[in-house]
Design a protein around this motif. Structure first.
Motif, mmCIF file in Angstrom:
data_model
loop_
_atom_site.group_PDB
_atom_site.id
_atom_site.type_symbol
_atom_site.label_atom_id
_atom_site.label_comp_id
_atom_site.label_asym_id
_atom_site.label_seq_id
_atom_site.Cartn_x
_atom_site.Cartn_y
_atom_site.Cartn_z
ATOM 1 N N TYR A 88 0.802 -1.218 0.000
ATOM 2 C CA TYR A 88 0.000 0.000 0.000
ATOM 3 C C TYR A 88 0.842 1.279 0.000
ATOM 4 C CZ TYR A 88 -3.291 -3.508 1.691
ATOM 5 O OH TYR A 88 -4.049 -4.633 1.822
ATOM 6 N N TYR A 89 2.038 1.200 0.556
ATOM 7 C CA TYR A 89 2.872 2.372 0.778
ATOM 8 C C TYR A 89 4.307 2.136 0.324
ATOM 9 C CZ TYR A 89 -0.485 4.134 4.371
ATOM 10 O OH TYR A 89 -1.574 4.594 5.058
ATOM 11 N N ARG A 90 4.986 3.217 0.081
ATOM 12 C CA ARG A 90 6.443 3.243 0.156
ATOM 13 C C ARG A 90 6.749 3.472 1.630
ATOM 14 N NH1 ARG A 90 9.848 8.226 -2.534
ATOM 15 N NH2 ARG A 90 11.980 7.510 -2.117
ATOM 16 N N VAL A 91 7.252 2.458 2.302
ATOM 17 C CA VAL A 91 7.471 2.512 3.744
ATOM 18 C C VAL A 91 8.929 2.907 4.003
ATOM 19 C CG1 VAL A 91 7.269 1.285 5.929
ATOM 20 C CG2 VAL A 91 5.774 0.670 4.012
ATOM 21 N N VAL A 92 9.118 3.942 4.815
ATOM 22 C CA VAL A 92 10.448 4.478 5.074
ATOM 23 C C VAL A 92 10.688 4.474 6.579
ATOM 24 C CG1 VAL A 92 11.946 6.495 4.854
ATOM 25 C CG2 VAL A 92 10.385 5.890 2.982
ATOM 26 N N CYS A 93 11.759 3.801 7.001
ATOM 27 C CA CYS A 93 12.059 3.611 8.421
ATOM 28 C C CYS A 93 13.441 4.184 8.722
ATOM 29 C CB CYS A 93 12.013 2.127 8.782
ATOM 30 S SG CYS A 93 10.483 1.289 8.263
ATOM 31 N N PRO A 94 13.521 5.436 9.170
ATOM 32 C CA PRO A 94 14.833 6.035 9.421
ATOM 33 C C PRO A 94 15.484 5.511 10.693
ATOM 34 C CG PRO A 94 13.089 7.571 10.009
ATOM 35 C CD PRO A 94 12.414 6.376 9.385
ATOM 36 N N ASP A 95 16.818 5.527 10.696
ATOM 37 C CA ASP A 95 17.603 5.393 11.923
ATOM 38 C C ASP A 95 17.876 6.814 12.403
ATOM 39 O OD1 ASP A 95 17.716 2.653 11.577
ATOM 40 O OD2 ASP A 95 19.735 2.655 10.710
ATOM 41 N N VAL A 96 17.207 7.229 13.457
ATOM 42 C CA VAL A 96 17.437 8.576 13.976
ATOM 43 C C VAL A 96 18.933 8.736 14.255
ATOM 44 C CG1 VAL A 96 16.892 10.187 15.850
ATOM 45 C CG2 VAL A 96 15.107 8.684 14.930
ATOM 46 N N VAL A 97 19.460 9.936 13.961
ATOM 47 C CA VAL A 97 20.899 10.162 14.062
ATOM 48 C C VAL A 97 21.438 9.665 15.407
ATOM 49 C CG1 VAL A 97 20.637 12.542 14.955
ATOM 50 C CG2 VAL A 97 22.734 11.882 13.722
#
Length: 317
Positions: A88-97
């Motif tokens: 359903y999505y382009r799922v983006v999971c960042p590693d916070v700095v």
């Protein structure tokens, strides 16, 4: 029909509910369900730093789901949720700095919410989208609350996983006891045992789930294994006197987008009374409680993923 009657009918009509999000029109490619590693250059008060992120789903999908982790965690915590949402999505999971694969800040006092908010806006600009849906666990939820409280912000649906406008001093003291204080472990098994201990409030996880959380949370170093975050993220904790609960009600009450609160029924960070008030104030969030879990639900189990999925897919991006 007179013009006046027509106008009355127009303005008295109830708007149709938003259509649910459907899977993207093209058949899912196998690569949608595998993580892709990316990074973006950000700038803070004392120079540039690199923020890594993991991406899932169709890279051309204009619907973006941003999943932001807790204080000492990383974007790979959301692997199971990301796979479920990839059609359903382009799922983006960042590693916070300072966490995961991201760079570390030279000035440790910069490990603060304003830095993280600015980095997320940089990331959204990199993704080249105007709006996002947001899932935030603990610290990731606080970042989401701050963004969603601002005028003309990009968040259209917000999930707050075990976090709200009151952060209890008791939970902050508990977290402060271990953040940045982990030793170098002599073996991977010792590292996993430590993660199981400090993360016991996550509830009953399978051995495979604990193994996944451990494999993505530690790295080999000289002499053994170390946590995959900068110990310096604990410095702001230790410099701030913890004498009272943190009150962010004005921030929460400025949020207007549809909001879901997921609470661990045994949580010491998001108390039951605070969660109930969140259903009556500000965006008047929907509330789901996860039994036998403290801080915070991992969103790895299908039963925890289901209400998040249903809420996100109920509205247009």
């Amino acid at each position: 029909m007179s013009l006046l009657a027509a106008l009355r009918q127009l303005f008295s009509a109830q708007p149709a509910p938003p259509a649910p999000i459907e899977p993207t029109s093209q058949p899912p490619a196998p690569t949608w369900f595998e993580p892709r590693q990316r990074s973006v250059q950000c700038i803070g008060a004392h120079g540039f730093h690199r923020m890594a992120y993991t991406e899932w789903g169709d890279p051309a999908n204009p619907r973006v789901l941003l999943c932001v982790h807790g204080l000492t965690r990383n974007g790979r915590d959301f692997d199971d949720l990301a796979r479920a949402m990839a059609p359903y999505y382009r799922v983006v999971c960042p590693d916070v700095v300072g966490r995961g694969q991201s760079g570390w800040l030279a000035v440790k006092d910069d490990y603060q919410l304003p830095t993280y908010v600015a980095d997320m806006i940089t990331l959204i600009a990199r993704l080249n989208v105007e709006t996002v849906h947001w899932v935030g666990t603990s610290m990731g939820g606080l970042i989401g609350m701050l963004v969603a409280s601002m005028p003309e912000n990009p968040i259209r649906r917000l999930v707050l996983n075990d976090v709200g406008p009151v952060i209890t001093v008791s939970s902050l003291r508990r977290i402060g006891q271990y953040v940045g204080n982990a030793p170098v472990f002599p073996s991977f098994d010792a590292a996993e045992a430590y993660i199981r201990e400090v993360s016991a409030p996550f509830g009953r996880l399978t051995d495979a789930q604990w193994r996944h959380l451990s494999e993505t949370s530690v790295k080999p170093v000289e002499g053994g294994w170390a946590m995959r975050y900068d110990p310096g993220i604990g410095e702001p904790f230790r410099k701030t006197p913890l004498v009272a609960d943190v009150d962010l009600w004005p921030v929460y009450e400025a949020i207007s987008c549809p909001t879901l609160v997921v609470r661990g029924a045994e949580s010491d960070l998001l108390l039951a009374d605070t969660a109930r008030q969140m259903s009556a104030r500000g965006p008047k969030a929907s509330l789901v409680e996860v039994p036998d879990v403290g801080h915070a639900p991992t969103l790895m189990d299908p039963a925890q993923i289901a209400p998040v999925r249903d809420f996100l897919l109920a509205g247009r991006a």
